[in-house]
Write an enzyme that holds these catalytic residues in place. Structure first.
Site, PDB file in Angstrom:
ATOM      1  CE  LYS A  12      -4.080  -2.311   1.652  1.00  0.00           C
ATOM      2  NZ  LYS A  12      -5.303  -2.299   2.416  1.00  0.00           N
ATOM      3  CG  HIS A  91      -6.835  -2.854  -3.346  1.00  0.00           C
ATOM      4  ND1 HIS A  91      -7.352  -2.031  -2.367  1.00  0.00           N
ATOM      5  CD2 HIS A  91      -6.296  -3.908  -2.695  1.00  0.00           C
ATOM      6  CE1 HIS A  91      -7.123  -2.567  -1.175  1.00  0.00           C
ATOM      7  NE2 HIS A  91      -6.482  -3.707  -1.347  1.00  0.00           N
ATOM      8  CD  GLU A 139      -8.159  -7.376  -0.288  1.00  0.00           C
ATOM      9  OE1 GLU A 139      -7.118  -7.894   0.063  1.00  0.00           O
ATOM     10  OE2 GLU A 139      -8.291  -6.143  -0.471  1.00  0.00           O
ATOM     11  CB  ILE A 144      -9.534  -3.353   4.219  1.00  0.00           C
ATOM     12  CG1 ILE A 144      -9.893  -4.362   3.121  1.00  0.00           C
ATOM     13  CG2 ILE A 144      -8.168  -2.720   3.943  1.00  0.00           C
ATOM     14  CD1 ILE A 144      -9.954  -3.778   1.714  1.00  0.00           C
ATOM     15  N   GLY A 179      -7.724  -8.007   7.084  1.00  0.00           N
ATOM     16  CA  GLY A 179      -7.494  -8.371   8.481  1.00  0.00           C
ATOM     17  C   GLY A 179      -6.650  -9.618   8.698  1.00  0.00           C
TER      18      GLY A 179
HETATM   19  O1  G3P Z   1      -4.731  -5.760  -0.346  1.00  0.00           O
HETATM   20  C1  G3P Z   1      -4.711  -6.212   0.959  1.00  0.00           C
HETATM   21  C2  G3P Z   1      -5.710  -5.584   1.791  1.00  0.00           C
HETATM   22  O2  G3P Z   1      -6.571  -4.652   1.296  1.00  0.00           O
HETATM   23  C3  G3P Z   1      -5.943  -6.067   3.135  1.00  0.00           C
HETATM   24  O3  G3P Z   1      -5.365  -5.119   3.988  1.00  0.00           O
HETATM   25  O4  G3P Z   1      -4.405  -4.355   6.054  1.00  0.00           O
HETATM   26  O5  G3P Z   1      -6.487  -5.707   6.089  1.00  0.00           O
HETATM   27  O6  G3P Z   1      -4.334  -6.793   5.495  1.00  0.00           O
HETATM   28  P1  G3P Z   1      -5.146  -5.517   5.492  1.00  0.00           P
END
Ligand code: G3P
Length: 221
Positions: A12, A91, A139, A144, A179
């Site tokens: 990111k 994304h 996702e 997230i 997560g």
């Molecule tokens: O692309 C991975 C994502 O959006 C998940 O983010 O921080 O929840 O692992 P995170």
């Protein structure tokens, strides 16, 4: 094509992944991980990351533009020239129109890049699968960056995404993300029929990278 099951790390725009810190993170993954991992640094970090690692490196995003006057965009041809072997597409933090996703999947296929199209629910995952990417990553945006993984909070929706994608095209692998922080999250994701996970904050912002890498990887066994 990347090997499965896979742990994909999206860097990111976290401070922890900028410049030297991002290169350190990549080095640690390369040193301590033995499974199939891929990393997705920011566009500006792609070339340097690719030079410094043997890990497969993906772009986080490509814009659906042709070479020409498109100030500030990330050009497909530049991503290929930098040496990336794949890209995330759509994304939830950088969404695209359907025609743009279709165009990018097709361009990537033509150049041999692996495509991971992100989708925010099982129906969108099935729609994404119809475009024939290598992977769809389910996702749910609300999870997230949070503490509870998608595979724990919404196991039935992960299974549903796998079922719906398989119903459209069994050649498309399903990943899940949001997560994901430890080996148990990875294990659950695989038990639900996915072929890996997409994660960011759980590793990129971790203090003890070596321990988190080992923990995540224990879920692949
Ligand atoms: O692309 C991975 C994502 O959006 C998940 O983010 O921080 O929840 O692992 P995170």
């Amino acid at each position: 094509m990347i090997s499965k099951p896979v742990i994909m790390v999206n860097y990111k725009t976290y401070n922890e992944s900028v410049g030297k810190r991002g290169l350190e993170l990549t080095k640690k993954i390369e040193k301590y991980a033995t499974g199939n991992w891929t990393v997705c640094p920011q566009a500006v970090e792609l070339r340097e990351t690719i030079k410094s690692t043997g890990l497969p490196v993906f772009a986080q995003h490509i814009d659906a533009v042709e070479p020409g006057s498109h100030t500030g965009h990330t050009l497909f041809e530049a991503v290929v020239d930098a040496g990336a072997v794949g890209t995330l597409i759509n994304h939830s933090e950088n969404t695209l129109e359907l025609w743009e996703i279709e165009m990018l999947v097709s361009k990537c296929k033509g150049a041999g890049l692996t495509t991971v199209v992100c989708a925010n629910n099982p129906s969108a995952s099935a729609a994404a699968a119809a475009l024939g990417p290598d992977f769809v990553a389910y996702e749910p945006p609300e999870l997230i960056g949070g503490d509870i993984s998608v595979s724990t909070a919404k196991p039935e929706l992960v299974a549903e995404a796998v079922r719906m994608v398989n119903g459209v095209n069994t050649d498309v692998g399903v990943l899940c993300g949001a997560g994901v922080k430890n080996g148990e999250d990875v294990k659950r994701a695989l038990e639900l029929g996915t072929e890996g996970v997409l994660l960011a904050s759980g590793l990129v912002k971790a203090k003890n990278l070596e321990a988190v890498i080992a923990d995540l990887e224990s879920g692949l066994l």
